[in-house]
Design an enzyme around this catalytic site. Sequence first.
Site, PDB file in Angstrom:
ATOM      1  N   CYS A 224      19.339  65.896  48.288  1.00 23.09           N
ATOM      2  CA  CYS A 224      19.438  66.030  50.382  1.00 23.09           C
ATOM      3  C   CYS A 224      20.909  65.870  50.564  1.00 23.09           C
ATOM      4  O   CYS A 224      21.915  67.059  50.255  1.00 23.09           O
ATOM      5  CB  CYS A 224      19.363  64.621  51.108  1.00 23.09           C
TER       6      CYS A 224
ATOM      7  N   GLU B  74      12.192  61.876  44.660  1.00 19.93           N
ATOM      8  CA  GLU B  74      12.106  59.972  44.993  1.00 19.93           C
ATOM      9  C   GLU B  74      10.798  59.968  45.071  1.00 19.93           C
ATOM     10  O   GLU B  74      10.142  59.118  44.790  1.00 19.93           O
ATOM     11  CB  GLU B  74      13.092  59.393  45.262  1.00 19.93           C
TER      12      GLU B  74
ATOM     13  N   HIS C 163      13.596  65.809  47.706  1.00 18.14           N
ATOM     14  CA  HIS C 163      13.410  64.081  47.555  1.00 18.14           C
ATOM     15  C   HIS C 163      12.648  64.040  47.050  1.00 18.14           C
ATOM     16  O   HIS C 163      11.250  63.851  47.024  1.00 18.14           O
ATOM     17  CB  HIS C 163      13.127  63.854  49.233  1.00 18.14           C
TER      18      HIS C 163
ATOM     19  N   LYS D 155      -7.848  22.299  48.213  1.00 22.87           N
ATOM     20  CA  LYS D 155      -7.648  22.174  49.067  1.00 22.87           C
ATOM     21  C   LYS D 155      -7.701  23.520  50.531  1.00 22.87           C
ATOM     22  O   LYS D 155      -8.045  22.691  51.735  1.00 22.87           O
ATOM     23  CB  LYS D 155      -6.431  21.607  49.419  1.00 22.87           C
TER      24      LYS D 155
END
Length: 542
Positions: free
Chosen positions: A378, A516, A514, A222
């Site tokens: 940090c 991460e 950092h 549809k």
Amino acid sequence: MTRYIFVTGGVVSSLGKGIASASLAAILEARGLKVTMLKLDPYINVDPGTMSPFQHGEVFVTHDGAETDLDLGHYERFIRTTMTQNNNFTTGRIYEHVLRKERRGDYLGATIQVIPHITDEIKRRIIKGAGDADVALVEIGGTVGDIESQPFLEAIRQLRVEVGSKRAMLMHLTLVPYIATAGETKTKPTQHSVKELRSIGLQPDVLICRSDHPVDASSRRKIALFTNVEERAVISLEDVDTIYKIPGVLHAQGLDDFVVERFGLQCNGADLSEWDKVVDAKLNPEHEVTIAMVGKYMELLDAYKSLIEAMSHAGITNRTKVNLRYIDSEDIENQGTSLLEGADAILVPGGFGLRGVEGKITAVQYARENKVPYLGICLGMQVAVIEFARNVMGWKDANSTEFDRNSGHPVVGLITEWADATGAVETRDEASDLGGTMRLGAQDCQLAAGSKVHDCYGKDVITERHRHRYEVNNNLLPQLVEAGLVVSGRSEDGALVEVVESKDHPWFVACQFHPEFTSTPRDGHPLFSGFVKAALAQKNKA
């Protein structure tokens, strides 16, 4: 010759354009293609560097020091391409550049208009950001219909015409809601969203239908009928228990085959075995730990997006389910350390400003005195130094000049405001780094042999990304070291403290950088992996 996939979103925001785009990019990369990604943000800020974490979420820092949208973090976690400042730009950045050219007289007195001057600059930056990639996925932030997005949509309309249909396609994410009372999905919002796109000259080639239920074949037929999109290019993307399943979900529906055929690319089939291993490790852990994460932006966890993902990656690496206990540092100030009890480790991430800092310092003290594994990042390193100065050395007024400019023992200070032995302020060369007083981007760090952090990385020199204005005060450092603070990482020139550890502690590591930002689901990150191992050891000891 680069092919472009423009990605837009409709009906509502937060559908996951970044995740869907990155997942498709991961499949194309798995087929041997060189892939890159761009994020175009319609807001007028020049970059997200000064935006509130509560509004914007995380600021992702690239290797070359650009402060960018958090979606670039998703891009780097899904594909091997390293993002740069060319992979993200905003309306503010575009206007800033165009106005600077106008002031210089580069336009020779022409009347500056959205079309062609703004749209031309958008197109120029898209082409520059794509570089020599085989395929560039270009995500337009916001939702179709937003007034802020109009110049970007017009620019990609023009670029599609200029490069031709064999080199450009449009992928549109849209919401297909499931109505529980009716027991069916509704396609009308998608139809209207595509109608909005077509009204500005953009016809989607692919529709990604987001829903909390599978979008069945009849609904997809549809949608295809009413939107002029091939049925095979109407893709169902329901909610999953881990985002790392999504490359497999899209591949199973043939999305990458459709793209490759449309672009006439010659490439291998997709090998998603790495992603299969990631999903298996994520969903079938052998161990479990609880880590208390003490932050100040807990009302919006996107403020810590890369960090939360990095902890998940460390769990994958260690076949461990990592349960994060989110604790607002102000709650520790009001309720005490009972909130930390039972945690196998404590994580204190970065942040700016005075609010909640004393709660973070209390968390550090709890970890140090109770021998609970600790990782500070940090600001998490800076509060570790402050806590050591206060509670080990007895400097009760020790602080950072960010929080108390009149501290008698400013153990942390602005990179440009060191005081020498006579009290005179010393200006450092770092003031000329990118970002003024902000130290941004990848920096080399020398690790001390025999330290915990060296054990994690297994290297003498590492490279990690930074985003900070404050550092440990070198003038007070000798006294801190004499009292037992371990400096296990320094900047390449030896001038700045990058990592500190605590003596006589099973695992206490705090870093100024950092980590991460460089963690990925397929590779993990050595520091987070070591942290989770320490948490496991703590749990087993108990």
